[in-house]
Design an enzyme around this catalytic site. Structure first.
Site, PDB file in Angstrom:
ATOM      1  CB  CYS A 382       4.315   3.718   5.306  1.00 41.57           C
ATOM      2  SG  CYS A 382       2.670   3.958   6.251  1.00 41.57           S
ATOM      3  CG  HIS A 508       3.446   7.581   2.707  1.00 43.03           C
ATOM      4  ND1 HIS A 508       3.864   6.657   1.900  1.00 43.03           N
ATOM      5  CD2 HIS A 508       2.447   7.102   3.577  1.00 43.03           C
ATOM      6  CE1 HIS A 508       2.984   5.541   2.068  1.00 43.03           C
ATOM      7  NE2 HIS A 508       2.315   5.735   3.210  1.00 43.03           N
ATOM      8  CD  GLU A 510       6.168   8.081  -0.199  1.00 43.87           C
ATOM      9  OE1 GLU A 510       7.124   8.461   0.745  1.00 43.87           O
ATOM     10  OE2 GLU A 510       5.355   7.465  -0.172  1.00 43.87           O
TER      11      GLU A 510
END
Ligand code: GLN
Length: 542
Positions: A382, A508, A510
């Site tokens: 990001c 993102h 994650e």
């Protein structure tokens, strides 16, 4: 099977890990073949945690449907492998907002609108919402905060009413703390007794007690707690500190938490939960001894919860690559060109963290320049990806003033700029590009190789974007736009193909890395870091 509702409350102190207990119970029930979801009710007034500073509440997690949620939803997904949605994260603010909206619309037909029944009814409606979809056998509802807090009272009143209405189809697990007084060398059960009393005063009798402790609680003490708290002795379970949160489901199963919960809700447990894939992960975790050293460059490094999902994604991918994660936090405000070599050269891979605002940004540029020039595996997420773009523009495209309009609205080279549709937005809550969007990958890109496909869907949380006006110049200079949104053509991934592993994502990844499905980009990044470590060792003749 009718949907069953499990409430998880907490007593004595906060931060006992209700989220981990809820997630562990969910994992066990899923491993028994049930369909389970977990939701979190937070007693604060913010309508969602999106506007909370990470120092207040750690990371803001984002669901696929674009809701900014409490970080516990990240645990839920990592443990259950099931997507959560806006319906899984509710705050007092949202409850009140819904009730006030209804009042303004005249839905209450002139009645006086009150905490009981209107707020409690709205809470109950939200508790049941996921159950009513018919998609779940069990809905686990975690009530944030501690029993006895003023702000959790309406939630507990709603739980009391629901337990009464649902009977055997509901259950309360209460999590408390049993402190160890070092001077007396004694564990103390009194805080637990008081907290259960408090719950009973509110009309809720817990069915199961989970006791957080740093020392073993012996059978006598458990019997004593059972006696004082009106709970069956076998339903007094200890949750002793584990080396990893991912061990907690096993610790709970060893004390039959899943069976006890099922029996109390009228279900006869059959056989054992299918935990083989989970056990495989744990085995790898225990076996991993050789380290891989990853540096995370960010500004919230004092607070590990601020990067919770990244930490976990790194940990999962290191584990599946048979390595022990050695994660080092590098404060972006303390990093500059003169100390970059000293701080970064011990690393096998570098993560440039997401973030907002100007603070610490120069350290990210310094890290990126050093990483690019030293060809160290680097992953920008990001804001980290945006910094990759800016640093490359400054250093390689020769645009010294290149910047994001977030950092300098007056810069002549806004290589990262606000999205057209966000320009008119001034209200901060929920105004970002949020949630999952498709991303089309270039077939021969590093990203496509990592994913093993050319179309993915990933979660976003940002206002600014790669400025398409500069795309050709970047590509001519060697920075490839390897992924874009198929509808809007917004750039989602940049890569430097000549490097070992140098990739940034506007999204993102994650958020979607779980214990049973580690994220392909983290897996690929980790493999590159391990390979780089090996090459460094070879070169040093070790
Ligand atoms: N601040 C940047 C933006 O709004 C990046 C956000 C982030 O890293 N999550 O676009």
């Amino acid at each position: 099977m009718e949907t069953k509702y499990i409430f998880v409350t907490g007593g004595v102190v906060s931060s006992l890990g209700k989220g981990i207990i809820s997630s562990s119970l969910a994992r066990l029930l899923i491993a028994r073949g049930y369909r389970v979801t977990i939701q979190k009710f937070d007693p604060y007034i913010n309508v969602d945690p999106g506007t909370l500073n990470p120092y207040e509440h750690g990371e803001c997690y984002v669901t696929v449907d674009g809701h900014e949620a409490d970080l516990d939803l990240g645990h839920y997904e990592r443990f259950t492998n099931i997507h959560t949605t806006k319906a899984n994260s509710i705050t007092t603010g949202r409850i009140y907002q819904n009730v006030i909206d209804k009042e303004r619309r005249g839905d209450y037909l002139g009645k006086t609108v009150q905490i009981v029944p209107h707020i409690t009814d709205e809470i109950k409606r939200n508790v049941k919402q996921l159950g009513l979809t018919g998609n779940f056998d069990f809905v686990i509802t975690e009530i944030g905060g501690v029993v006895g807090d003023i702000e959790s009272l309406p939630f507990l009143e709603a739980v009391r009413q629901l337990r009464w209405e649902l009977g055997e189809n509901s259950l309360c697990v209460h999590l408390t703390y049993v402190p160890f007084i070092a001077a007396a060398k004694e564990l103390k059960t009194k805080p637990t007794q008081h907290s259960v009393k408090k719950l009973q005063e509110l009309g809720i009798q817990p069915d199961v007690l989970v006791l957080r402790t740093e020392h073993d609680i012996n059978a006598d003490m458990r019997r004593k707690i059972a006696l004082f708290c009106n709970v069956a002795p076998d339903a007094v379970i200890q949750s002793i500190d584990c080396p990893s949160i991912y061990e907690v489901p096993l610790a709970m199963h060893a004390q039959h938490l899943d069976e006890i919960v099922l029996r109390k809700m009228g279900v006869t447990p059959e056989g054992e939960p299918h935990m083989a894939p989970w056990l495989n992960f744990l085995q790898k975790m225990r076996d991993a001894s050789e380290p891989v050293t990853i540096g995370l460059v960010g500004k919230y490094v004092e607070l590990q919860d601020a990067y919770k999902s990244i930490n976990e994604a790194l940990f999962q991918s290191a584990t599946y690559n048979d390595r022990k994660l050695d994660l080092r936090y590098i404060h972006s405000e303390k990093l500059n060109e003169s100390n970059a070599d000293e701080l970064l050269s011990p690393l096998d891979g570098i993560i440039i963290a997401p973030g907002f605002g100007h603070r610490g940004i120069d350290g990210k540029f310094a890290a990126l320049k050093w990483a690019r020039e030293h060809d160290v595996p680097t992953f920008g997420i990001c804001l980290g990806m945006q910094c990759m773009v800016i640093e490359f523009a400054r250093d390689v495209l020769g645009l010294p003033e290149a910047n994001s309009s977030e950092m300098n609205p007056l810069t002549p080279d806004k290589v990262i700029d606000i999205m057209e549709e966000q320009k008119s937005v001034s209200n901060l809550g929920g105004t970002m590009r949020l949630g999952a969007y498709d991303c089309q990958l270039k077939p021969d890109s590093l990203a496509a190789k990592a994913y093993g496909t050319t179309m993915v869907s990933e979660r976003h949380r940002h206002r600014f974007e790669f400025n398409d006006e500069y795309r050709r110049r970047f590509e001519q200079a060697g920075m490839v736009c390897a992924g874009e949104n198929p509808q809007t053509h917004l750039v989602e991934i940049v890569e430097l193909p000549g490097k070992r592993w140098f990739l940034g994502t506007q999204y993102h990844p994650e958020y979607s890395s779980t214990v049973l499905s580690p994220h392909p980009l983290f897996m690929s990044f980790m493999a590159a870091a391990i390979e780089y470590r090996r090459q460094k060792a070879d070169k040093a003749g070790k």
